[in-house]
Motif scaffolding. Sequence first.
Motif, PDB file in Angstrom:
ATOM      1  N   ARG A  62       0.826  -1.061   0.113  1.00 58.59           N
ATOM      2  CA  ARG A  62       0.239   0.109  -0.044  1.00 58.59           C
ATOM      3  C   ARG A  62       0.970   1.205  -0.097  1.00 58.59           C
ATOM      4  O   ARG A  62       1.991   1.279   0.535  1.00 58.59           O
TER       5      ARG A  62
ATOM      6  N   TRP B 263       0.768   5.278   1.249  1.00 58.96           N
ATOM      7  CA  TRP B 263       0.386   6.190   1.961  1.00 58.96           C
ATOM      8  C   TRP B 263       1.217   7.044   2.691  1.00 58.96           C
ATOM      9  O   TRP B 263       2.165   6.927   3.061  1.00 58.96           O
TER      10      TRP B 263
ATOM     11  N   SER C 111      -6.746  -5.094   7.977  1.00 61.51           N
ATOM     12  CA  SER C 111      -7.234  -4.122   7.586  1.00 61.51           C
ATOM     13  C   SER C 111      -6.315  -2.875   7.572  1.00 61.51           C
ATOM     14  O   SER C 111      -5.984  -2.481   8.862  1.00 61.51           O
ATOM     15  N   PHE C 112      -5.813  -2.123   6.543  1.00 62.97           N
ATOM     16  CA  PHE C 112      -5.029  -0.989   6.687  1.00 62.97           C
ATOM     17  C   PHE C 112      -5.704   0.328   7.098  1.00 62.97           C
ATOM     18  O   PHE C 112      -4.931   0.940   8.036  1.00 62.97           O
ATOM     19  N   GLU C 113      -7.048   0.342   6.992  1.00 60.25           N
ATOM     20  CA  GLU C 113      -7.889   1.537   7.344  1.00 60.25           C
ATOM     21  C   GLU C 113      -7.955   1.196   8.965  1.00 60.25           C
ATOM     22  O   GLU C 113      -7.729   2.307   9.757  1.00 60.25           O
ATOM     23  N   GLU C 114      -8.046   0.125   9.421  1.00 60.79           N
ATOM     24  CA  GLU C 114      -8.179  -0.039  10.966  1.00 60.79           C
ATOM     25  C   GLU C 114      -6.836   0.035  11.621  1.00 60.79           C
ATOM     26  O   GLU C 114      -6.762   0.922  12.733  1.00 60.79           O
TER      27      GLU C 114
ATOM     28  N   THR D 139      -4.345   3.767   9.260  1.00 63.23           N
ATOM     29  CA  THR D 139      -5.132   5.133   9.295  1.00 63.23           C
ATOM     30  C   THR D 139      -5.615   5.172  10.709  1.00 63.23           C
ATOM     31  O   THR D 139      -6.121   6.361  11.173  1.00 63.23           O
ATOM     32  N   GLY D 140      -6.201   4.062  10.987  1.00 65.56           N
ATOM     33  CA  GLY D 140      -6.894   4.102  12.300  1.00 65.56           C
ATOM     34  C   GLY D 140      -6.185   4.524  13.584  1.00 65.56           C
ATOM     35  O   GLY D 140      -6.584   5.259  14.408  1.00 65.56           O
TER      36      GLY D 140
ATOM     37  N   VAL E  56      -8.786  11.835  10.083  1.00 70.30           N
ATOM     38  CA  VAL E  56      -7.703  11.629   9.171  1.00 70.30           C
ATOM     39  C   VAL E  56      -7.383  13.072   8.498  1.00 70.30           C
ATOM     40  O   VAL E  56      -5.958  13.056   8.045  1.00 70.30           O
TER      41      VAL E  56
ATOM     42  N   GLU F  93      -3.851  15.042   6.921  1.00 67.76           N
ATOM     43  CA  GLU F  93      -3.852  14.986   5.493  1.00 67.76           C
ATOM     44  C   GLU F  93      -3.577  16.595   5.133  1.00 67.76           C
ATOM     45  O   GLU F  93      -2.908  17.002   4.057  1.00 67.76           O
TER      46      GLU F  93
END
Length: 377
Positions: A138, A140, A154-157, A160-161, A170, A174
């Motif tokens: 990934r 990011w 999960s990358f999101e959990e 980024t979580g 988030v 950014e």
Amino acid sequence: MTMMDLPPSLISTLPGEYYTDSGLFALEQERVFEAMWFCVARAAELAKPGQFRTYQVGRESVLVSRSRDGSIKAFLNICRHRGAKLCTEESGEVKRAFQCPYHAWTYGLDGKLIAAPNLTSMPDIDRAGYGLIDVHVREWLGYVWVCLADTPPSFEEDVTGAVVARLGDVESIENYGIEGLRLGRRITYDVKANWKLIIENFMECYHCATIHPELTEVLPEFADGYAAQYYVGHGAEFGEDVQGFTVDGSEGLDRIPGVAEDQDRRYYAITVNPQVFINLVPDHVIFHRMYPLAHDRTIVECDWLYLPHVVESGKDVSRSVELFHRVNQQDFDACERTQPGMSSRAYTKGGVLVPSEHHIGAFHTWLREKLDTRAVD
């Protein structure tokens, strides 16, 4: 007094064996570093097809490169023939393919087997099936993250979580446009300490008044012992007379345009388990990646990132680099002083965490759950 008799102000740490036992470290390699998203390359360093870098992720060497279609690919850095290491350099560039230096098996930038001595006499070989072993990838924040697990979490959990849990949303990260920043300086540290001592140190500021005189001059509230990570969404405010996040508090460089007004003149620190620290200030971002190599040795790679024109114009970034370089040296020296104590009989059952460090207990609980070991009384 046993750890069961601790007053409410104190909670226990992990026992000393968690920092000294090579068997536990092997378990961490299997269930943490090889099972989670692990941050490796700055994507901009793989700008052209054929550019590559190699990294140690748990017990594996991982090859990360730019493919012909412009995407980032990652593979186990192992030839499928006899297991030789494919790329022996830390970084480099190939024109069209990766060739094993042992028997010359050759792989395209997509990992497919494309050539080998006498390969035409072996028509039954599936060139895709005997290609390099893919690793999940990934991108990011301008960095490449890899995962060795067959089915990644999960990358999101997990990634980024972790940022959302620290900053509240988030969008707050950014605002810094990290993917568009440029590398102004990189320093690599070889720390003779367990990776968890480094994380625990980064998470607390009880030590700041003792060993970080330059940092507490810039961030006076750190002298009170409460780290920025103790409160969700909190950024430590610069001192009244401080102009920038520099070693002497002098003016910094051009402010990142997306930084919100309420983020200006503030420092934010984020831990993304198991090996990333992100530090945000108005004019630059400091990005640490840890590579745990043994129970008592950790390589830490630290990037200082600035607006592109700051780097391209050759502006002097040394005062901003020097501040956190000193912080890193002070922290890593402290970790190295602590490592020998982990094998002391005095630390068999661990130490204690004071109230401003209690959030480190959540890290210990997280690790025990990953290792599936029962809590120690």
